[in-house]
Design an enzyme around this catalytic site. Structure first.
Site, short mmCIF file in Angstrom:
data_model
loop_
_atom_site.label_atom_id
_atom_site.label_comp_id
_atom_site.label_asym_id
_atom_site.label_seq_id
_atom_site.Cartn_x
_atom_site.Cartn_y
_atom_site.Cartn_z
N ASP A 83 1.67 120.59 1.33
CA ASP A 83 1.14 119.58 0.43
C ASP A 83 -0.24 119.18 0.98
OD1 ASP A 83 0.73 117.72 -1.54
OD2 ASP A 83 2.72 116.82 -1.41
N TRP A 84 -0.93 118.38 0.25
CA TRP A 84 -2.32 117.99 0.55
C TRP A 84 -2.42 117.47 2.00
CZ3 TRP A 84 -6.46 117.78 -3.14
CH2 TRP A 84 -7.61 117.12 -2.70
#
Ligand code: NOJ
Length: 750
Positions: free
Chosen positions: A282-283
């Site tokens: 994820d980011w």
């Protein structure tokens, strides 16, 4: 040997320095050969470049420089076809190996045409709706060159404080598995290789929905057995449905952040489920392992992530910058990098990017096509849940001449789209007010006074005005709920009552004595017990998207009949959390009735009120149970017959019953099959949804419904952490919701 075959072998043997010639045609074996050939020609930098996803910079020149050097494998957030092609051209024609970029975007519930938020789609209990929504999103997104979306989000979500419940399919394992898989099929189409297919991403792996306290990104503490019985199944189903990619979740579970969790990524995802697509963080979630206290620095974070089985890093450059040194020092083996690159290239080949890297810039726009709007309307219509309908206030009768429309959500085009709408435009949204006026304006007079300007508005000055317009109205329709910003990522709430002065608005409208229809548009289930009590009818619409207005208008006026069911348990009070239907029993199950606190005598004896697992001030009953929803018509369930009372684990259990429409309207009922394993080596949920189907019947019509359930689907991860069906007694219910139906017993004998 045929000439084509000779040519084909020759092509495979060609040196791949100029990879503009690499083609993605051919089956898996061919693709694997191409991957090996390409890999053998890649420098370490180029490999790490493939593992690097950047978010689009405004300045295209900066990106071009990086792409030319082979430093980028994927770009997030580019949605302009001309720019997409310009960047792709640099990758394909100007980088040494010509490997195409993978363009990604969060297309969560529609690209331009916005469908109901996923929680609303789950309320349809209609996998076709989910599949069509994802297909249309893919058609629109791919038309500007997006070939990868970060959806479906299939985190089991049992805490409405968590803002991301809006993006989920709700609390149930089976419903989330069915709807999530349908979305995968919709996004990816019949073949990933088609230009309108986009790679789906099963996220967030895993357990993210169990964030402690419903606070986003928070730690989770899920046992391996619960992971396997509850949180894994929707992901395993997505893998079986062919999902191309997975995303690791932000949370640490029992101390291990998912981005560094070998057990979930290697042992389970690759080892047990045989997943061969790509895993993205994820980011910045690799670097966030530093804040977790799991990695010491960027080097460590990159090492832990790739060694755990992550292939691509989203935005933070820790892999690209640090892995060369880690490889040199032996902390990361180059084979680990090779595996990751293979997984990434495999997805690019499967998407057909090597043959068709560009998007057709000249193609007429497909955005907001009539058929897309019609599908979005159908989805919104099916997603709305009728929670209450006293004295059959709905549908509005022909005698209704004047309708008072009030409330901050009646004409809030941006808000009804819900969370995660980067590309849909409010200028295309059709609000309930606009739809009531345009579709039914010739039949009824519409008077409108919002009362409050937005959902958090605490200024009660407008309430009197709203009340005054009801004076000549035959019915009042109040649109309340939540603005889009109140749900979604990082938007958790501790209070789930209606925000601002909305509750005061409803109370004031109720006092007028006019029939009051409350329509709630929100990103989660709110604690609306008081307002439901004050209203004659309640329609609940999880943010319904672009076509929410016409859908709700048609439901109010009876052109459509509600068929949505709650995909989550509705609570009386936030303090009841966690409250979900598929819970295990305590040794002292709560009685369903509880005494109001005021009735307990002063100085009552310690044990005078009994001892059961409940809340003294709220009990354990929900406001509305999972699977609940009314219709304008009524349905009668016949007594179910089951194929046998004694079955072996290899049998298929068949359940047959009649369903009759006993009301005055044609309608659709979502019939549900629940099962309980009565006694097992570990305690099992009191009920679990195993099948559902939508049945449409004309007034007076009767149909026979058949459910088939292989006994093997009663298997669970038991005391020995084995997935088996344990012989013994079971119960089943065929019912309109998770709290009804008559119990029928059966036994599994081996
Ligand atoms: C963070 C979110 O958790 C994830 O769901 C999303 O896909 C990425 N950001 C990319 O925007």
């Amino acid at each position: 040997m045929k000439i084509q075959n000779i040519l084909y072998i020759y092509l495979l043997m060609l040196p791949l320095a100029s990879c503009t010639h690499v083609s993605n045609s051919g089956g898996d074996a061919v693709i694997e050969r191409k991957i090996e050939n390409l890999l053998s020609d890649m420098t370490l930098e180029e490999k790490l470049g493939q593992m690097n996803q950047i978010s689009s910079y405004g300045n295209i020149e900066d990106m071009i420089g990086l792409i030319k050097k082979g430093e980028v494998g994927s770009i997030l957030n580019e949605v302009d076809a001309v720019r997409v092609n310009a960047l792709q051209r640099v990758a394909v024609e100007e980088s040494r190996l010509g490997i195409p970029l993978l363009m990604a975007r969060d297309v969560i519930h529609g690209f331009k045409t916005i469908f109901p938020i996923p929680l609303g789609q789950a309320a349809t209990f209609d996998p076709e709706v989910a599949k069509d929504g994802a297909r249309i999103a893919a058609i629109e997104a791919s038309s500007v060159g997006v070939r990868w979306t970060f959806a479906p989000m299939i985190d089991i979500s049992r805490d409405p404080r968590w803002g991301r419940i809006a993006e989920s399919c709700g609390e149930d394992v089976y419903l989330s598995s069915v709807m999530g898989s349908a979305m995968v099929k919709g996004f990816q189409g019949d073949s990933l290789n088609s230009p309108t297919s986009i790679a789906a991403c099963a996220k967030h792996f895993v357990g993210y929905g169990a964030a402690e306290g419903g606070r986003d990104y928070n730690s989770t503490f899920i046992s391996e057995r619960s992971l396997r019985n509850v949180y894994f199944p929707p992901f395993e189903a997505a893998a079986k449905a062919g999902v191309a990619t997975f995303m690791t979740s932000f949370n640490d579970n029992d101390g291990v952040p998912s981005t560094g969790n070998k057990f979930i990524l290697k042992d389970v995802l690759r080892g047990e489920w045989g997943f061969d697509g790509l895993v993205v963080t994820d980011w910045n979630s690799a670097r966030e392992m530093i804040a977790h206290g799991f990695a010491a620095d960027d080097k460590d974070a990159a090492t832990l992530a790739v060694n755990a089985g992550v292939d691509m890093e989203m935005v933070s450059y820790a892999f690209f910058k640090n892995l060369p040194e880690q490889i040199k020092s032996g902390k990361v083996k180059e084979e680990v990098i090779d595996e990751a690159v293979k997984n990434i290239l495999r997805v690019k080949f499967r998407l057909g990017l090597f043959d068709n890297p560009y998007v057709d810039e000249k193609r007429p726009s497909v955005m907001y096509d009539e058929s897309h709007l019609a599908a979005a309307k159908r989805a919104a219509e099916e997603s709305v849940i009728l929670l209450k309908n006293e004295r059959e206030v709905l549908p509005l009768k022909e005698t209704v001449r004047t309708v008072a429309v009030v409330g901050p959500m009646a004409d809030a085009p941006y808000e009804q789209l819900g969370t995660w709408v980067f590309d849909g435009e409010k200028s295309h949204t059709q609000t309930p007010l606009a739809a009531i006026r345009s579709i039914y304006g010739d039949k009824v007079q519409v008077v409108y006074e919002p009362g409050l300007t937005y959902s958090r508005d605490k200024n009660v000055a407008g309430i009197a005005k709203a009340v005054s317009v009801t004076a000549h109205a035959d019915v009042v329709i109040a649109f309340v709920g939540e603005e889009a910003i109140l749900s979604g990522e990082a938007h958790s709430l501790a209070d789930l009552n209606l925000q601002g002065a909305q509750s005061e608005l409803i109370a004031a409208l109720a006092k007028t004595g006019k029939p009051l229809v409350t329509v709630v548009m929100a990103g989660r289930q709110l604690t609306i017990g008081k307002e439901a009590e004050e209203s004659d009818a309640v329609l609940y619409s999880f943010h319904p998207g672009t076509m929410g207005g016409p859908a709700i208008a048609d439901l109010l006026f009876g052109k459509a009949v509600p068929s949505g069911k709650t995909p989550v348990t509705f609570l009386k009070a936030v303090g009841q959390i966690p409250l979900y239907y598929a819970h295990n029993n305590s040794g002292r199950p709560a009685s369903l009735n509880y005494k109001p606190l005021e009735e307990i005598p002063v100085e009552a004896g310690q044990t005078s009120e009994g001892s059961s697992s409940s809340y003294m001030d709220a009990g354990v009953q929900p406001l509305y149970p999972f699977g609940y929803g009314l219709s304008y018509t009524t349905f009668k369930y016949g007594k179910p017959k089951i194929s046998s009372r004694e079955l072996s684990s290899k049998d298929v259990l068949t359940v047959v019953f009649d369903l009759e429409n006993t009301g005055r309207y044609e309608g659709t009922e979502v019939v549900q099959l629940y099962v309980q394993d009565k006694v097992a080596s570990v305690t099992r949920p009191v009920k679990e949804l195993k099948r559902f189907t939508r049945v449409t019947l004309k007034s007076g019509e009767k149909k026979t419904v058949t459910f088939e359930l292989p006994v093997s689907e009663l298997a669970f991860w038991n005391i020995d952490m084995m997935k088996i069906v344990e012989p013994g007694d079971f119960a089943l219910w065929v019912a309109p919701d998770s709290q009804s139906g008559e119990e029928i017993g059966f036994r599994v004998i081996d």
